[in-house]
Motif scaffolding. Structure first.
Motif, mmCIF file in Angstrom:
data_model
loop_
_atom_site.group_PDB
_atom_site.id
_atom_site.type_symbol
_atom_site.label_atom_id
_atom_site.label_comp_id
_atom_site.label_asym_id
_atom_site.label_seq_id
_atom_site.Cartn_x
_atom_site.Cartn_y
_atom_site.Cartn_z
ATOM 1 N N VAL A 1 0.841 -1.203 0.000
ATOM 2 C CA VAL A 1 0.000 0.000 0.000
ATOM 3 C C VAL A 1 0.879 1.258 0.000
ATOM 4 O O VAL A 1 1.945 1.280 0.635
ATOM 5 N N ASP A 2 0.460 2.241 -0.777
ATOM 6 C CA ASP A 2 1.153 3.536 -0.877
ATOM 7 C C ASP A 2 2.473 3.496 -1.636
ATOM 8 O O ASP A 2 3.190 4.493 -1.661
ATOM 9 N N HIS A 3 2.806 2.373 -2.241
ATOM 10 C CA HIS A 3 4.046 2.340 -3.020
ATOM 11 C C HIS A 3 3.854 2.904 -4.429
ATOM 12 O O HIS A 3 4.823 3.080 -5.160
ATOM 13 N N GLY A 4 2.570 3.186 -4.788
ATOM 14 C CA GLY A 4 2.325 3.912 -6.037
ATOM 15 C C GLY A 4 1.660 3.122 -7.150
ATOM 16 O O GLY A 4 1.798 3.485 -8.325
ATOM 17 N N LYS A 5 0.905 2.080 -6.803
ATOM 18 C CA LYS A 5 0.234 1.268 -7.824
ATOM 19 C C LYS A 5 -0.747 2.105 -8.643
ATOM 20 O O LYS A 5 -0.712 2.089 -9.872
ATOM 21 N N THR A 6 -1.616 2.837 -7.935
ATOM 22 C CA THR A 6 -2.629 3.638 -8.621
ATOM 23 C C THR A 6 -1.970 4.738 -9.446
ATOM 24 O O THR A 6 -2.348 4.973 -10.600
ATOM 25 N N SER A 7 -0.961 5.397 -8.850
ATOM 26 C CA SER A 7 -0.262 6.478 -9.562
ATOM 27 C C SER A 7 0.401 5.948 -10.828
ATOM 28 O O SER A 7 0.384 6.610 -11.877
ATOM 29 N N LEU A 8 0.981 4.766 -10.740
ATOM 30 C CA LEU A 8 1.658 4.185 -11.900
ATOM 31 C C LEU A 8 0.651 3.857 -13.003
ATOM 32 O O LEU A 8 0.878 4.167 -14.184
ATOM 33 N N ILE B 1 10.639 -0.222 -9.701
ATOM 34 C CA ILE B 1 11.136 0.477 -8.514
ATOM 35 C C ILE B 1 10.680 1.925 -8.652
ATOM 36 O O ILE B 1 11.237 2.693 -9.439
ATOM 37 N N ASN B 2 9.630 2.263 -7.899
ATOM 38 C CA ASN B 2 8.943 3.550 -8.074
ATOM 39 C C ASN B 2 9.475 4.612 -7.106
ATOM 40 O O ASN B 2 10.233 4.304 -6.187
ATOM 41 N N LYS B 3 9.049 5.820 -7.334
ATOM 42 C CA LYS B 3 9.406 6.991 -6.510
ATOM 43 C C LYS B 3 10.908 7.266 -6.567
ATOM 44 O O LYS B 3 11.527 7.667 -5.578
ATOM 45 N N MET B 4 11.487 7.066 -7.763
ATOM 46 C CA MET B 4 12.914 7.325 -7.943
ATOM 47 C C MET B 4 13.246 8.805 -7.760
ATOM 48 O O MET B 4 14.412 9.159 -7.568
ATOM 49 N N ASP B 5 12.227 9.646 -7.833
ATOM 50 C CA ASP B 5 12.434 11.092 -7.650
ATOM 51 C C ASP B 5 12.611 11.484 -6.184
ATOM 52 O O ASP B 5 13.055 12.587 -5.879
ATOM 53 N N ARG B 6 12.261 10.580 -5.280
ATOM 54 C CA ARG B 6 12.347 10.902 -3.858
ATOM 55 C C ARG B 6 13.805 11.014 -3.407
ATOM 56 O O ARG B 6 14.644 10.219 -3.823
ATOM 57 N N PRO B 7 14.085 11.978 -2.520
ATOM 58 C CA PRO B 7 15.464 12.145 -2.049
ATOM 59 C C PRO B 7 16.001 10.867 -1.375
ATOM 60 O O PRO B 7 17.188 10.554 -1.500
ATOM 61 N N VAL C 1 11.427 3.670 -12.002
ATOM 62 C CA VAL C 1 10.408 4.560 -12.569
ATOM 63 C C VAL C 1 10.027 5.648 -11.563
ATOM 64 O O VAL C 1 10.344 5.549 -10.368
ATOM 65 N N SER C 2 9.386 6.665 -12.060
ATOM 66 C CA SER C 2 8.725 7.631 -11.188
ATOM 67 C C SER C 2 7.354 7.915 -11.785
ATOM 68 O O SER C 2 7.271 8.468 -12.890
ATOM 69 N N ALA C 3 6.327 7.501 -11.069
ATOM 70 C CA ALA C 3 4.964 7.752 -11.559
ATOM 71 C C ALA C 3 4.706 9.250 -11.579
ATOM 72 O O ALA C 3 4.015 9.757 -12.460
ATOM 73 N N HIS C 4 5.291 9.972 -10.619
ATOM 74 C CA HIS C 4 5.083 11.423 -10.539
ATOM 75 C C HIS C 4 5.730 12.148 -11.702
ATOM 76 O O HIS C 4 5.131 13.005 -12.322
ATOM 77 N N GLN C 5 7.005 11.802 -11.967
ATOM 78 C CA GLN C 5 7.713 12.509 -13.039
ATOM 79 C C GLN C 5 7.539 11.826 -14.395
ATOM 80 O O GLN C 5 8.065 12.291 -15.390
HETATM 81 P P1 GDP Z 1 -1.049 2.684 -3.941
HETATM 82 O O1 GDP Z 1 -1.646 2.583 -2.579
HETATM 83 O O2 GDP Z 1 0.048 1.685 -4.117
HETATM 84 O O3 GDP Z 1 -2.031 2.663 -5.058
HETATM 85 O O4 GDP Z 1 -0.269 4.087 -3.988
HETATM 86 P P2 GDP Z 1 -0.723 5.493 -4.602
HETATM 87 O O5 GDP Z 1 -0.609 5.500 -6.080
HETATM 88 O O6 GDP Z 1 -2.022 5.881 -4.003
HETATM 89 O O7 GDP Z 1 0.449 6.431 -4.061
HETATM 90 C C1 GDP Z 1 0.685 6.595 -2.675
HETATM 91 C C2 GDP Z 1 1.352 7.934 -2.440
HETATM 92 O O8 GDP Z 1 2.648 7.960 -3.051
HETATM 93 C C3 GDP Z 1 0.563 9.097 -3.027
HETATM 94 O O9 GDP Z 1 0.673 10.188 -2.145
HETATM 95 C C4 GDP Z 1 1.286 9.384 -4.326
HETATM 96 O O10 GDP Z 1 1.147 10.719 -4.731
HETATM 97 C C5 GDP Z 1 2.729 9.049 -3.962
HETATM 98 N N1 GDP Z 1 3.509 8.611 -5.136
HETATM 99 C C6 GDP Z 1 3.169 7.670 -6.036
HETATM 100 N N2 GDP Z 1 4.120 7.549 -6.989
HETATM 101 C C7 GDP Z 1 5.074 8.465 -6.675
HETATM 102 C C8 GDP Z 1 6.332 8.837 -7.297
HETATM 103 O O11 GDP Z 1 6.750 8.338 -8.334
HETATM 104 N N3 GDP Z 1 7.054 9.805 -6.661
HETATM 105 C C9 GDP Z 1 6.627 10.399 -5.504
HETATM 106 N N4 GDP Z 1 7.426 11.339 -4.962
HETATM 107 N N5 GDP Z 1 5.473 10.074 -4.910
HETATM 108 C C10 GDP Z 1 4.700 9.120 -5.491
#
Ligand code: GDP
Length: 295
Positions: free
Chosen positions: A25-32, A122-128, A158-162
């Motif tokens: 959870v919160d690792h970015g599945k939906t964002s990806l 490997i998501n959130k590569m943009d994070r510090p 990957v970075s779902a954000h960027q």
């Molecule tokens: P899920 O629970 O796995 O579906 O995760 P979400 O897609 O809801 O993302 C959880 C949180 O991580 C949200 O606040 C997103 O905005 C953030 N997030 C997702 N992908 C990225 C990313 O690539 N970079 C950063 N910095 N944050 C991300």
């Protein structure tokens, strides 16, 4: 009952791979899923409203990939519990700053027991705090050894954000699909799985079907779980009406007499048997429920 027809290997042709996104959870599945969808929509729908039918197709170098739109293990496990296997490849999302967590391990186990190959994003590569090497180390401890360390698990930063690394990920999906020889016979009665279904006020029972074998056509007699009917209309993931749906095509199907369950098999059948098979299934289900309540 309806026996599943085995296809002659010579009849099989490549079809688009069907992908499920899993992970903690919160690792970015939906964002990806959203990022992939946004960057790969066709010009036709760009800026427009896209349908949400539980699955969607994207294009990568002219080839299609189908994503199941329900992230998480729920869809995967509940469908498997009902005997349905729709996923060809699992994308395991691991946040680069958080690493392997309990649901990451759970996802690995689900995919392994279903014998579905895993590609790691490997998501959130943009994070510090991103530390992909630490993630790789942790995954190696779980038996997923990265390719660049001599193993055979593909891992894509990957970075779902960027929106970075997304096309690499799609290319890797196509590569794995080719290696796995993801194929089906398009020239037979359709066979597929109900992804989701609901009762729509205006349209009646609406079922999203992933066609897995054969071709589903308007007018076909169909049976899904304890429901049956005739395909009255089909709508694809872009909201267009279509007359046929080939293997690996998700479509909304109108024309069933009732709402089937996610995970039910949908089969096109001879018109004469659709109703009688469905009625037998209803009767069987009732008697099972009776027995259950008498326990
Ligand atoms: P899920 O629970 O796995 O579906 O995760 P979400 O897609 O809801 O993302 C959880 C949180 O991580 C949200 O606040 C997103 O905005 C953030 N997030 C997702 N992908 C990225 C990313 O690539 N970079 C950063 N910095 N944050 C991300």
């Amino acid at each position: 009952e309806i026996a599943e027809i085995e296809d002659d290997p010579a009849s099989l042709v490549l079809r688009p791979p069907v992908v499920t996104v899993m992970g903690h959870v919160d690792h970015g599945k939906t964002s990806l899923l959203d990022a992939i969808r946004q960057t790969n929509v066709t010009a036709h729908e760009a800026g427009g409203i896209t349908q949400h039918i539980g699955a969607y197709q994207v294009l990568c170098q002219g080839k299609k990939i189908v994503f199941l739109d329900t992230p998480g293990h729920e869809a995967f496990t509940s469908m498997r519990a009902r005997g349905a296997q729709v996923t060809d490849i699992a994308i395991l999302v691991v946040a680069a700053d958080d690493g392997v967590m309990p649901q990451t391990v759970e996802a690995i186990n689900h995919a392994k027991s279903a014998k579905v190959p895993i590609i790691v994003a490997i998501n959130k590569m943009d994070r510090p705090g991103a530390n992909p090497d630490r993630v790789k180390q942790q995954l190696a401890e779980q038996g997923l050894v990265p390719e660049d360390w001599g193993g055979d698990t593909i891992m894509v930063p990957v970075s779902a954000h960027q929106k970075t690394g997304l096309s690499d990920l799609l290319e890797m999906i196509l590569l794995v699909a080719e290696m796995q020889e993801v194929k089906a016979n398009p020239n037979r009665l359709a066979y597929g799985t109900i992804i989701e279904a609901e009762l729509d006020k205006g349209r009646g029972p609406v079922a999203t079907v992933l066609v897995q074998k054969g071709t589903l056509r308007i007018g076909d007699s169909i049976i899904a779980g304890t429901t049956y009917g005739k395909v009255r209309a089909m709508i694809n993931d872009r909201g267009d009406k279509v007359k046929k749906a080939e293997p690996s095509t998700p479509v909304e199907v109108l024309g069933l007499n009732d709402v089937p369950m996610a995970g039910d098999v949908l089969a096109a059948v001879d018109e004469k048997i659709a109703r009688s098979v469905a009625e037998k299934r209803v009767a069987k289900k009732r008697s099972e429920e009776m027995k259950e309540s008498q326990k």
